[in-house]
Design a protein around this motif. Structure first.
Motif, PDB file in Angstrom:
ATOM      1  N   LYS A 156      -1.057  10.645   5.341  1.00  0.00           N
ATOM      2  CA  LYS A 156      -0.586   9.704   6.346  1.00  0.00           C
ATOM      3  C   LYS A 156       0.888   9.406   6.171  1.00  0.00           C
ATOM      4  O   LYS A 156       1.297   8.689   5.280  1.00  0.00           O
ATOM      5  N   GLN A 169       0.814  -1.224   0.000  1.00  0.00           N
ATOM      6  CA  GLN A 169       0.000   0.000   0.000  1.00  0.00           C
ATOM      7  C   GLN A 169       0.839   1.262   0.000  1.00  0.00           C
ATOM      8  O   GLN A 169       2.061   1.219   0.168  1.00  0.00           O
ATOM      9  N   HIS A 197       0.161   5.705   1.183  1.00  0.00           N
ATOM     10  CA  HIS A 197      -0.760   6.720   1.693  1.00  0.00           C
ATOM     11  C   HIS A 197      -0.436   8.060   1.062  1.00  0.00           C
ATOM     12  O   HIS A 197       0.727   8.359   0.779  1.00  0.00           O
ATOM     13  N   GLU A 215       2.635   1.466  15.796  1.00  0.00           N
ATOM     14  CA  GLU A 215       2.674   2.447  14.719  1.00  0.00           C
ATOM     15  C   GLU A 215       2.298   3.815  15.274  1.00  0.00           C
ATOM     16  O   GLU A 215       1.292   3.943  15.969  1.00  0.00           O
ATOM     17  N   GLU A 264       3.695   7.632   8.504  1.00  0.00           N
ATOM     18  CA  GLU A 264       3.652   6.719   9.630  1.00  0.00           C
ATOM     19  C   GLU A 264       5.052   6.214   9.945  1.00  0.00           C
ATOM     20  O   GLU A 264       6.004   6.479   9.187  1.00  0.00           O
ATOM     21  N   HIS A 307       4.804   0.296   0.831  1.00  0.00           N
ATOM     22  CA  HIS A 307       5.112  -0.474   2.036  1.00  0.00           C
ATOM     23  C   HIS A 307       4.093  -1.559   2.321  1.00  0.00           C
ATOM     24  O   HIS A 307       2.953  -1.493   1.863  1.00  0.00           O
TER      25      HIS A 307
HETATM   26 ZN    ZN Z   1       0.393   1.966   5.903  1.00  0.00          ZN
END
Ligand code: ZN
Length: 319
Positions: A115, A96, A98, A184, A117, A174
């Motif tokens: 996002k 995925q 973001h 996270e 992270e 990732h």
């Molecule tokens: Zn993620």
């Protein structure tokens, strides 16, 4: 006037196709063997934490963000900006990416953040690995490899072990691999663009949706341009304090307590998760027992605090 207490929280579990039951190691009662995420410290509408102690007992982080912004040092913004999760990847998460803030606001609604992270690896099985980056050097090549399903060629995999830390800015390809439990720290966002889901089907035989156009739009080019991140550790009599990350969105620290250590506030407020051990938190003249699996916020009115015991904690604060 009563003294403001740390805000201890209870939060929501999320079932996932890739989830497991490892979160019971934190002392949690799990309703399923497919629990993928505990949204431990969250003001996001898809899973909001509730205070369980003191004068704000029963209020959610979103309530307090709206009506008691002083607890957060009167920080500006429509939403509480941070989210702490514990994830149990019993199987691979989807590959995925973001979006950043600008893309999220434009395509996902004006209050949705991008996002960025980061992951602190709590545990990892011996051969566990993650997807971290990709090999495409242009957007055309990226689109061609995604459309042709050339995953072995496109995805960069890295072996991981417990105690490591990975910074995953928006735009990074990732995936967390099977056999990994992570804490996270992220921006408060629930926007994920799935690039590849291993052609998995859920219990009803359905594939999960992919978001190839958005992924090709938002993935960083070249895909192996990953941020360098140096951690640094300071030793004290009763603690080792490691700075894991300083980013434009949040700072993240690992606090290892072996004895007693006093802290002074260095940001508007602090989010804290207890990953190992048991001990005490002393703040504003009150003492609280803390243990593995607890999560709390130290609001702006707590200028100093002391932790004692044998503890491993992850702390974060907004920028
Ligand atoms: Zn993620």
């Amino acid at each position: 006037m009563t003294m403001v207490e740390p805000l201890f929280l209870k939060s929501d579990f999320h079932e996932k196709i890739w989830g497991g039951n490892h979160l019971k190691d934190f002392g949690y009662d799990l309703s399923s063997d497919k629990i993928g995420e505990y949204w431990a410290i969250s003001g996001h509408r898809n899973g909001i934490s509730t205070v369980v102690n003191g004068e704000f007992s029963g209020k959610t982080i979103a309530d307090l963000w709206k009506s008691h912004r002083e607890l957060f040092g009167n920080q500006e913004g429509e939403v509480f900006p941070l989210l702490t999760k514990i994830l149990d990847a019993n199987d691979w998460l989807s590959v995925q990416v973001h979006p950043d803030d600008a893309y999220a606001r434009l395509h996902e609604g004006e209050y949705e953040l991008g996002k960025t992270e980061c992951w602190y690896i709590i545990s990892a099985e011996p051969d566990a690995e993650i997807v971290y980056g990709h090999t495409a050097t242009s957007r055309e090549e990226l689109a061609q490899m995604i459309n042709a399903g050339e995953w072995d060629k496109l995805l960069k995999k890295t072996p991981v072990k417990a105690g490591e830390f990975y910074y995953v800015p928006s735009g990074t390809m990732h995936a967390i691999g099977a056999g990994i439990v992570v804490l996270e720290t992220q921006q408060s966002s629930d926007t994920t663009y799935r690039v590849y889901d291993f052609d998995r089907r859920d219990d009803n035989g359905n594939l999960r949706e992919l978001h190839l156009k958005q992924s090709i739009d938002t993935l960083t080019i070249p895909g192996d341009k990953l941020p360098s991140n140096e951690t640094k550790t300071e030793e004290f009599a009763g603690a080792s304090i490691t700075t894991l990350l300083k980013s434009p969105f949040f700072d993240v620290y690992k606090w290892q307590i072996h004895g007693s250590h006093s802290f002074e506030k260095s940001s508007l407020y602090t989010l804290v998760s207890v990953l190992e051990g048991a001990g005490e938190l002393e703040a504003n003249g009150q003492t609280f027992e803390i243990k593995k699996g607890d999560h709390f916020i130290l609001p702006a009115q707590i200028e100093k605090w002391t932790l004692s015991g044998n503890l491993i904690l992850i702390a974060s604060n907004p920028e």
